[in-house]
Write an enzyme that holds these catalytic residues in place. Sequence first.
Site, PDB file in Angstrom:
ATOM      1  N   CYS A  87      25.914  -7.058   3.541  1.00  0.00           N
ATOM      2  CA  CYS A  87      24.465  -7.117   3.700  1.00  0.00           C
ATOM      3  C   CYS A  87      24.096  -7.182   5.184  1.00  0.00           C
ATOM      4  O   CYS A  87      24.341  -6.238   5.916  1.00  0.00           O
ATOM      5  CB  CYS A  87      23.902  -8.286   2.884  1.00  0.00           C
ATOM      6  N   HIS A 204      26.196  -7.802  -2.715  1.00  0.00           N
ATOM      7  CA  HIS A 204      26.931  -9.056  -2.511  1.00  0.00           C
ATOM      8  C   HIS A 204      28.004  -9.265  -3.578  1.00  0.00           C
ATOM      9  O   HIS A 204      27.719  -9.859  -4.627  1.00  0.00           O
ATOM     10  CB  HIS A 204      25.952 -10.229  -2.584  1.00  0.00           C
ATOM     11  N   GLU A 206      30.262 -11.383  -3.484  1.00  0.00           N
ATOM     12  CA  GLU A 206      30.535 -12.833  -3.546  1.00  0.00           C
ATOM     13  C   GLU A 206      29.641 -13.545  -4.563  1.00  0.00           C
ATOM     14  O   GLU A 206      29.884 -14.713  -4.861  1.00  0.00           O
ATOM     15  CB  GLU A 206      30.414 -13.469  -2.151  1.00  0.00           C
TER      16      GLU A 206
END
Lengths: 232, 79
Positions: A87, A204, A206
């Site tokens: 990002c 993302h 994660e």
Amino acid sequence: MQAGIVLFPGTNRERDMALALQRATGRRPAMLWHRDTALPPGTDLVVLPGGFSYGDYLRCGAMAAQSPIMRAVADFAGRGGHVLGVCNGFQMLTEAGLLPGALLRNATLRFLSMDCHMRVERADTPYTGRFQRGAVFRATMAHGDGNYFADEATLDRLEGEGLVALRYATPAGEVTAAANRNGSARNIAGILSPNLRVLGLMPHPENQVDPQIDGTDGLPLFESLAEALAAA
Amino acid sequence: MKVLVTVMPKAGVLDPQGKAIGHALAGLGFEGVGEVRAGKVIELELAESDPGRAKSAAEAMARKLLANTVIESFRVELA
């Protein structure tokens, strides 16, 4: 594998990134500060996490790209170090010239906060070894400037050299305009450096690393890294 | 010495902001507006008093930070 996550003023996704890396590697990443001028000895991976560094002033990632630690990160990448930018981290990598192109305002002008799907374009990289080529995984996007742009010659070179890592696709793996919410050139969601060790992507991974919190679609990316860097 | 750096999206680079402004102008009834491009102006107060050197200093700043030459072009003028 020893990872370091760089914190800039306005970074806000470092904790999720740390949890993802810890889950995959069993080791707690070091938190690094933007004013640092050197990386800790033994660093195998540097992560530039998401957020709004320096309030997105001037251009997203432009200020962070000029901060003291980025010189050390560029040297590290130049020596063959692994660098992951997610990002705002991807925006920093392009602003710092570590990856080509730029991230423009989303074509719709809207901030996009939603899930997307990405197709894995190659599985022989340190970031994608645990995926099958052509696999599709879900991740969350949360950005206003994720519209990947590069001139046609650069895009052709990226394609020709196999440096497009991830493309926005439907859950079935079709690369369509409708799946490309931010308007990125050729549906590009993530690109690699020529040595395959620097990866930048807008969504993302994660976010999806815990079966109890929205599934583990993103976990293979971190496990791939853990495996690739296990010897290190 | 005051220097103005004008940063504009390059020709061929999508400028959704400019497009949105164009649509808004049309919605307000302004007719005959063609393409709209939106950029930014950065005003610099420089200690330099030589116009040539001030201009080249500002150009260096634009190349290094103020503009991203992948997507933007810039113009430097003395104010």
